[in-house]
Structure formats: C-alpha cells, structure tokens
Design an enzyme around this catalytic site. Sequence first.
Site, short mmCIF file in Angstrom:
data_model
loop_
_atom_site.label_atom_id
_atom_site.label_comp_id
_atom_site.label_asym_id
_atom_site.label_seq_id
_atom_site.Cartn_x
_atom_site.Cartn_y
_atom_site.Cartn_z
N ASP A 1 1.52 2.78 3.48
CA ASP A 1 0.66 3.97 3.29
C ASP A 1 1.50 5.23 3.23
O ASP A 1 1.04 6.32 3.62
CB ASP A 1 -0.42 4.08 4.36
CG ASP A 1 -1.57 4.98 3.93
OD1 ASP A 1 -1.67 5.28 2.73
OD2 ASP A 1 -2.36 5.40 4.80
N ALA B 1 -3.90 14.89 5.37
CA ALA B 1 -3.58 13.63 6.04
C ALA B 1 -2.53 12.88 5.24
O ALA B 1 -2.65 12.78 4.02
CB ALA B 1 -4.83 12.78 6.18
N HIS C 1 -10.45 1.25 2.11
CA HIS C 1 -10.23 2.26 3.14
C HIS C 1 -11.40 2.15 4.11
O HIS C 1 -12.50 2.58 3.80
CB HIS C 1 -10.16 3.68 2.54
CG HIS C 1 -9.85 4.71 3.58
ND1 HIS C 1 -8.61 5.31 3.70
CD2 HIS C 1 -10.60 5.22 4.59
CE1 HIS C 1 -8.63 6.15 4.73
NE2 HIS C 1 -9.82 6.11 5.29
N HIS D 1 0.86 -1.20 0.00
CA HIS D 1 0.00 0.00 0.00
C HIS D 1 0.89 1.24 0.00
O HIS D 1 1.48 1.59 1.02
CB HIS D 1 -0.89 0.01 1.25
CG HIS D 1 -1.86 1.15 1.30
ND1 HIS D 1 -3.20 0.99 1.56
CD2 HIS D 1 -1.70 2.49 1.12
CE1 HIS D 1 -3.81 2.15 1.55
NE2 HIS D 1 -2.91 3.09 1.28
N LEU E 1 -4.70 9.34 7.93
CA LEU E 1 -6.01 8.71 8.08
C LEU E 1 -5.90 7.22 7.72
O LEU E 1 -5.24 6.90 6.74
CB LEU E 1 -7.03 9.39 7.16
CG LEU E 1 -7.53 10.75 7.66
CD1 LEU E 1 -8.35 11.45 6.59
CD2 LEU E 1 -8.36 10.59 8.94
N ASN F 1 -5.41 7.20 -6.05
CA ASN F 1 -6.10 8.46 -5.72
C ASN F 1 -5.35 9.69 -6.22
O ASN F 1 -5.00 10.59 -5.48
CB ASN F 1 -6.40 8.57 -4.21
CG ASN F 1 -5.16 8.58 -3.34
OD1 ASN F 1 -4.11 8.06 -3.72
ND2 ASN F 1 -5.25 9.19 -2.17
N HIS G 1 3.11 14.70 1.10
CA HIS G 1 2.46 15.98 0.76
C HIS G 1 3.53 17.05 0.87
O HIS G 1 4.50 16.90 1.62
CB HIS G 1 1.34 16.31 1.75
CG HIS G 1 0.15 15.41 1.66
ND1 HIS G 1 -0.83 15.58 0.72
CD2 HIS G 1 -0.22 14.34 2.40
CE1 HIS G 1 -1.76 14.65 0.89
NE2 HIS G 1 -1.41 13.88 1.89
N LYS H 1 -9.55 -0.33 -5.49
CA LYS H 1 -9.55 0.34 -4.19
C LYS H 1 -10.91 0.98 -3.95
O LYS H 1 -11.41 1.74 -4.78
CB LYS H 1 -8.46 1.41 -4.16
CG LYS H 1 -8.40 2.24 -2.88
CD LYS H 1 -7.85 1.45 -1.70
CE LYS H 1 -7.94 2.21 -0.38
NZ LYS H 1 -6.80 3.06 -0.10
N HIS I 1 -4.42 -0.41 6.18
CA HIS I 1 -3.91 0.40 7.30
C HIS I 1 -4.79 0.32 8.55
O HIS I 1 -5.37 1.31 8.98
CB HIS I 1 -3.70 1.86 6.88
CG HIS I 1 -4.77 2.46 5.99
ND1 HIS I 1 -6.10 2.46 6.32
CD2 HIS I 1 -4.68 3.09 4.79
CE1 HIS I 1 -6.78 3.06 5.37
NE2 HIS I 1 -5.93 3.44 4.42
N HIS J 1 1.39 5.44 -1.80
CA HIS J 1 0.98 6.56 -2.66
C HIS J 1 2.23 7.12 -3.31
O HIS J 1 3.09 7.67 -2.61
CB HIS J 1 0.28 7.65 -1.83
CG HIS J 1 -0.95 7.15 -1.15
ND1 HIS J 1 -2.20 7.26 -1.71
CD2 HIS J 1 -1.13 6.51 0.04
CE1 HIS J 1 -3.09 6.71 -0.90
NE2 HIS J 1 -2.47 6.26 0.17
N LEU J 2 2.32 6.99 -4.63
CA LEU J 2 3.51 7.50 -5.32
C LEU J 2 3.28 8.84 -5.99
O LEU J 2 4.22 9.45 -6.49
CB LEU J 2 4.00 6.47 -6.35
CG LEU J 2 4.51 5.14 -5.78
CD1 LEU J 2 4.94 4.20 -6.91
CD2 LEU J 2 5.66 5.34 -4.80
N ARG J 3 2.02 9.29 -6.02
CA ARG J 3 1.68 10.60 -6.62
C ARG J 3 2.08 10.64 -8.09
O ARG J 3 2.22 9.61 -8.73
CB ARG J 3 2.33 11.76 -5.85
CG ARG J 3 2.15 11.71 -4.32
CD ARG J 3 0.71 11.70 -3.87
NE ARG J 3 0.61 11.97 -2.43
CZ ARG J 3 -0.41 11.57 -1.69
NH1 ARG J 3 -1.40 10.85 -2.21
NH2 ARG J 3 -0.47 11.87 -0.41
O1 DOR Z 1 -3.23 9.61 5.59
C1 DOR Z 1 -3.62 9.28 4.48
N1 DOR Z 1 -3.11 9.82 3.35
N2 DOR Z 1 -4.59 8.38 4.39
C2 DOR Z 1 -5.18 8.09 3.25
O2 DOR Z 1 -6.09 7.30 3.27
C3 DOR Z 1 -4.79 8.78 2.00
C4 DOR Z 1 -3.43 9.30 2.08
C5 DOR Z 1 -3.11 10.28 0.98
O3 DOR Z 1 -3.37 9.98 -0.19
O4 DOR Z 1 -2.57 11.35 1.29
ZN ZN Z 2 -3.37 5.07 1.62
#
Ligand code: DOR
Ligand code: ZN
Length: 328
Positions: free
Chosen positions: A247, A263, A136, A15, A219, A43, A251, A99, A174, A17-19
């Site tokens: 996870d 988050a 989620h 799990h 989150l 996402n 940011h 997802k 998570h 997030h690579l953006r």
């Molecule tokens: O903390 C989080 N950040 N929880 C998530 O479910 C999404 C993630 C994000 O994409 O920033």
């Molecule tokens: Zn996530």
Amino acid sequence: MTMQSLTIRRPDDWHVHLRDGEMLRLVAPFTAHQFARAIVMPNLVPPITTIAGAADYRERIWEAAGRDFQPLMTYYLTDESDPEVVESGFNDNVWLAAKLYPANATTNSAFGVTDIRNLHPTLERMQWVGMVLCVHGEVTDPDVDVFDREAVFIDRVLVPLIRDFPELKIVLEHITTAEAAHFVRDAPANIAATITPQHLHLNRNALFAGGLRPHAYCLPVVKRENHRLAARAAAVSGSPKFFLGTDSAPHSRHAKESSCGCAGIFNAPYALESYAAVFEEEGALDRLEGFASEHGAHFYGLPLNEGTITLQRAENDIPERLALEISI
Ligand code: DOR
Ligand code: ZN
C-alpha cells in the site's frame, strides 16, 4: 549467529499506488527495484475505468519503471460498472483484478461504490470468469468510529458479499485488525488478505508520538497494539491466505503536512527490508519467502517469479525526503 544476508525468490507487491506523471517517474523505480510484479491501484484522477485508460497507464508505468517490471493493472469499480467491459479487460489481459472502494472511504474514492447492490451484475460476472475482487474494507458511515470501520465492514458488507458470491475470489486489502486477521484465517480458500509493513510496525500511538504525526497516517488507520500483534501473527503464520501488499501511497509533503493531511505512507524504497525486520523479530525469517514471493502468486493463479533477491544486513540512512522534479 545472526544472519548477514538472506536470499529469497523475487517477490511481488500485491497492492501499490504508483500515481502518474512526475510522481510516477519518481516512485515506480523503487517498486521495480524490489518487486518483479505489482498490483497497481486504479485510484488516479480520474480513476481507471476503461480498457484504453488502463492500457495507456500501463505504458506510462513501463516508461517509468522499465520493461522488466510487470504492472498488473486493476479496474476501478463504480456504480455504473458494466460487466461486459470488466470481463473484456480481463480476457484481453489488460487488467487482472477490480478494486472496490466504498465511495469516499479514502484518497480518490469519490467515484467509488455507494451501494454494493449496484455491483451485483459485475460481481456475478467476475465470479464466473475467476477475476479477483480487491476490497478496501471500511464502511464510510460517519456514525461508525474511525477505528471500527474495518470490523464493521466485515459484518455489514463482507459477510453478505461472501454469502451472495461464495466462489468469488476476494482480497481484503491492508488488514489492520484482529477481527480481519481472524476472519480471513477462518474463511474459505477464496478469501485472502494483504498486509502492509506499517500495520506490522506501528500502532496508533505512532500517530501522536510527541505531537501529531501526519507521516504515520494512512487508511485504514493504524490500530491498537493488540491489532498490530494479530496482523503480525497472520503475516508470519505461513498461511497462504496472507501475502505482501505494501500500500505504498506517496503524497507530496505539502499534502501530508497540512491542516487536512492526506492518508498514505510511502514505503516503497525499504519495503522488503521493513517486512524482513518483522519476520526476523518474530523468529520467522524462513516464512518470509512464502509471504513475499509465493502466496500471492498462487492466489492470483500466476506463475512464481524466476530469479532471486538478496538482502544484506547493513545500517541504512533513510532520507527524510525525496525531491520531485516538477517540469513546467
Ligand atoms: O492510506 C491510504 N492511501 N489508503 C488508501 O486506501 C489510499 C491510499 C492513497 O491512494 O493515498
Ligand atoms: Zn491502497
């Protein structure tokens, strides 16, 4: 004698997030450095909802991380999801899983699902073809206390979902509560969970240690100490139902340090070290390899990785921030 080095089979991150864009180019090498494969969350803005979109994103990840790294793509479920598209992307080896974000549960989830019943035809198809549903697991009902949203999700959404689709493979992502850890432990073999390093290290005091701490905010939000201990017990239990999912969610600093901060905790550079510290504290280093390198692959029906990774015990100065090169 304390161990000075530890060698395990190459791990995977189930799990992450690579953006995209500059952020992708900055963060993807950290994940690829430690992990052979990763389940990449969809996402983005806009989210990954088409086969071409997922295939293009995978190309961009390869450009950023190198071809040795295997991005395992996911499809972002919406109220309009089409079972034909979901199945085609799976059969064509473009994505491995889908997802489920309840609408507005977290970052970039505005296009998520407003009512799980809208997904029933798609879930039926996923159950049939053996495609994993990543969840989620938080309700978004504003009447539910933010610290209870995971436990309430289990009762209101997950239990009926498992009843309606008893063969569907589900990963509760998570997990952060004793309720989730115990539910997954006691559920049938087609129900599993990922656990992040932050939910093993932090309890909710971390959010308020001497002031408001936006970098401890993710989150689902970190919970009370008893929940952290339950997540730890699950992670080190040796049960094949629990596996590594960082996870890692980068940011920009201004988005975190804001009057309405995002988050997400960016943990990719030291993810494996963070988990190893927990397993060592719990006297369970011999179980790290199962958690990091075996259980997830077995659940997803993939081969184990070849090769190994070695961790050396050393002091590390962890940088406060990383520079993002913005090209204009
Ligand atoms: O903390 C989080 N950040 N929880 C998530 O479910 C999404 C993630 C994000 O994409 O920033
Ligand atoms: Zn996530």
